[in-house]
Design a protein around this motif. Structure first.
Motif, short mmCIF file in Angstrom:
data_model
loop_
_atom_site.label_atom_id
_atom_site.label_comp_id
_atom_site.label_asym_id
_atom_site.label_seq_id
_atom_site.Cartn_x
_atom_site.Cartn_y
_atom_site.Cartn_z
N THR A 1 -1.58 -0.12 -6.85
CA THR A 1 -1.44 1.30 -6.48
C THR A 1 -2.47 1.71 -5.42
OG1 THR A 1 -0.70 1.77 -8.71
CG2 THR A 1 -1.34 3.66 -7.39
N LYS A 2 -1.96 2.21 -4.33
CA LYS A 2 -2.86 2.75 -3.29
C LYS A 2 -3.16 4.20 -3.62
CE LYS A 2 -1.43 0.39 0.93
NZ LYS A 2 0.02 0.49 0.96
N VAL A 3 -4.42 4.59 -3.46
CA VAL A 3 -4.82 5.97 -3.75
C VAL A 3 -5.19 6.63 -2.42
CG1 VAL A 3 -6.36 7.43 -5.10
CG2 VAL A 3 -5.84 5.11 -5.88
N THR A 4 -4.50 7.71 -2.09
CA THR A 4 -4.73 8.34 -0.80
C THR A 4 -4.94 9.84 -0.96
OG1 THR A 4 -3.17 6.74 0.08
CG2 THR A 4 -3.88 8.48 1.58
N HIS A 5 -5.97 10.35 -0.33
CA HIS A 5 -6.20 11.80 -0.36
C HIS A 5 -5.30 12.48 0.67
CE1 HIS A 5 -8.17 15.68 -0.08
NE2 HIS A 5 -8.86 15.38 -1.17
#
Lengths: 295, 323
Positions: free
Chosen positions: A115-119
């Motif tokens: 899972t990529k976490v992006t703001h």
């Protein structure tokens, strides 16, 4: 663009206006937010102080929820962003991985680590980009001088959680420019807001917040904007105390990142929850000809 | 291209409190190779243009820790910072003395407070009378034991972390990143006999004022990562003494708070951390905020799958630290 939306605790509680603004801007930017009622708190750094393994496990569970749905995770809080990204980083350590996997297996959860976490800030400046954003602007924020306030956990430790230079970041200033406003450069933009010790030693926390606010004001800012609702609490909800701590009237409105975007995209102050702020935003809205809704 | 020089405008902070009313910046423009360290540029200014410029330096190799200063507002070692990238990024190089320390003259600061904070943590092994060190031969550690404080011995006490720290800036009680990173080194040293006493002593107005902003880790030229060692210390402090300081109470209360619903109950957290008296003291501000943000006074809904969160706590948290 379809993402797993991770609002975090504060945006669902005292910082509800952040969630309101996010839900207002997302469809207009072509972002489809998918809600998951089973996301837990990210630990906000406090659980990490008390029990780092538990902190990683809680976030691994959150990351696994998005992974199972085949979605990347969108955050709107620098602290949530930092904690979730840190969990991904720490899971590279085999010992941590073993402990966390063991606990997750007891609840029938597997996290493969994809899972990529992006703001939202990064989505705006990279996935959407300044060009496309400029085309969407209906009310350019011309004349408004805005100081970006990044929030520590979005930037540091850079080698674990960062997505740009922590010393000289520019994504937020690029965004402010794309919205038609003028970014204000000041030292405090990458500093701490004081929030982590607000309930430990309030006077010190207030002094830290006051220091950054007066710095921004001295550099000509009409307002600040932050991608972190915890910074927002310290800089807006406790600004009265920060003023006392530094012995100066500040009266500096603080926007949440998507509120600033929403204003440029034509939202009314009420749609963005601006009347919920403790520091009246009207002085800033006057610069861009947006009329405030009376509270 | 090798041999190519760049025009480097350098603005140097000058101030002698004995004779000057206010600090000023002196501008020099030098032609230098991009890899030239800022320290070399400053020494050239001193040798060729102004012999009165005061600065600390010694080894020029990032070993002695003498030449920390602000370079374009970041706390760095001047000997380790090449001018090229600074000029590229800022168009000039502004050199100031370190922050959080009074200026003695020009780039030289008064480091006594920094060293006092270091002494406060008693930076030496304290023997345990019950387990005296073997006489006449060195005590040994296993590689795993040494690994626990792998980074901290690299510290050269340059004070770049102290200069970068917003808690030091706002609160003279805070020991600063270096002192705490060094404390960690003795706390996890198996030969030290005062682990618990050290952890107890450092908590009031000390350890828990760290903001975990990681600015010290960014500033550290030697990869000590002080902020991460401080996080380790916090966990060890709770294990040793429970939730007794406002800081540890807040961390443990937060952890317990999330266990209940999976998300934060803001109002309850304030009560748990501050206790009844502290909570009442905060009430006027709370009411002021809740008028605009009514969610503050409401109990949030419980997340779906809360029992999964509970099981993670059961598996990984003994829960006893809140006792």
């Amino acid at each position: 663009m379809k993402v797993a939306y991770y609002p975090g605790c504060v945006a669902q509680e005292s910082g509800k206006e952040l969630d309101m603004a996010t839900r207002w801007v997302a469809p207009r930017l072509g972002i489809e937010l998918v809600d998951f009622p089973n996301f837990s708190c990210c630990g906000s750094g406090f659980i990490d102080e008390a029990n780092p393994t538990l902190n990683v496990a809680l976030n691994a569970r959150n990351l696994a929820i998005a992974e199972k749905a085949g979605l990347d995770l969108l955050t709107v809080c620098s602290t949530c962003q930092g904690m979730l990204a840190l969990a991904n980083d720490r899971l590279a350590d085999p010992a941590m991985r073993g402990r966390v996997d063991g606990a997750l297996s007891q609840i029938g959860v597997t996290y493969r680590g994809t899972t990529k976490v992006t703001h939202l800030l990064k989505v705006l400046t990279e996935s959407i980009g300044p060009e496309k954003l400029r085309a969407l602007v209906k009310r350019p924020l011309t004349g408004l001088k805005v100081g970006a306030f990044y929030g520590c956990h979005l930037l540091r430790p850079a080698d674990r959680v960062g997505s740009e230079s922590a010393e000289e970041p520019h994504s937020f200033e690029d965004l402010i420019t794309a919205l038609g406003a003028t970014p204000v450069m000041y030292r405090g933009r990458v500093m701490c807001c004081g929030f982590p010790i607000l309930f430990v030693k309030e006077g010190t926390a207030n002094r830290i917040a006051g220091r950054q606010l007066e710095d921004a004001k001295a550099h000509g800012a009409h307002a600040l904007a932050t991608p972190c609702p915890l910074c927002h609490l310290s800089l807006d909800a406790y600004q009265n105390k920060a003023e006392k701590a530094v012995g100066q009237d500040l009266d500096l409105p603080v926007f949440h990142l998507p509120q600033l975007v929403g204003l440029a995209l034509g939202a009314t102050p009420g749609e963005l929850g601006l009347p919920r702020h403790l520091v009246d935003t009207e002085s800033a809205l006057r610069h861009i000809g947006a009329v405030a809704v009376p509270t | 291209m090798p041999g190519e020089l760049v025009e480097a405008p350098i603005e140097v902070y000058r101030f002698d409190p004995a004779t000057d009313k206010a600090p000023r910046y002196e501008r020099h423009v030098l032609s230098l190779a991009p890899h030239t360290p800022v320290l070399t540029a400053l020494l050239r200014i001193r040798a060729e243009e102004d012999p009165t410029l005061s600065l600390r330096y010694s080894c020029r190799s990032a070993i002695c820790g003498s030449c920390a200063m602000l370079i374009n507002s970041k706390s760095r070692l001047a000997c380790q910072t090449p001018i090229g990238p600074e000029i590229e990024r800022h168009g000039r190089i502004v050199v100031d003395p370190m922050r959080n320390q009074p200026v003695l003259r020009d780039l030289v600061t008064e480091m006594t407070p920094f060293w006092s904070q270091y002494r406060r943590i008693e930076p030496h092994l304290i023997a345990d009378p019950a387990h005296p060190m073997p006489e006449g031969r060195p005590t040994s550690m296993t590689p795993a034991q040494v690994e626990r404080f792998r980074e901290t011995p690299r510290c050269i006490a340059c004070a770049a972390c102290y200069s970068a720290c917003p808690a030091v800036e706002a609160d003279p009680m805070f020991p600063g990143p270096m002192a705490l990173a060094k404390l960690y080194r003795f706390v996890v040293d198996p030969r030290d006999g005062a682990t618990r006493e050290r952890l107890v002593r450092i908590q009031p107005n000390g350890l828990w004022l760290c903001l975990r902003c990681h600015l010290c880790t960014e500033a550290c030229p030697k990869g000590v990562r002080p902020s991460e060692r401080i996080m380790d210390l916090k966990e060890l402090a709770i294990a040793a003494q429970g939730a007794t300081d406002p800081g540890s109470r807040h961390a443990v209360a937060f952890k317990e708070n999330i266990r209940e619903r999976g998300v934060l109950n803001e109002l309850k957290l304030a009560r748990q951390t501050a206790g009844t008296a502290g909570f009442l003291a905060q009430l006027p501000q709370g009411v002021r905020i809740a008028r605009r943000k009514p969610e503050l006074s409401k109990t949030p809904p419980t997340i779906a799958g809360k029992e999964e969160v509970e099981k993670l706590y059961e598996a990984l948290d003994d829960g006893g630290s809140s006792a």
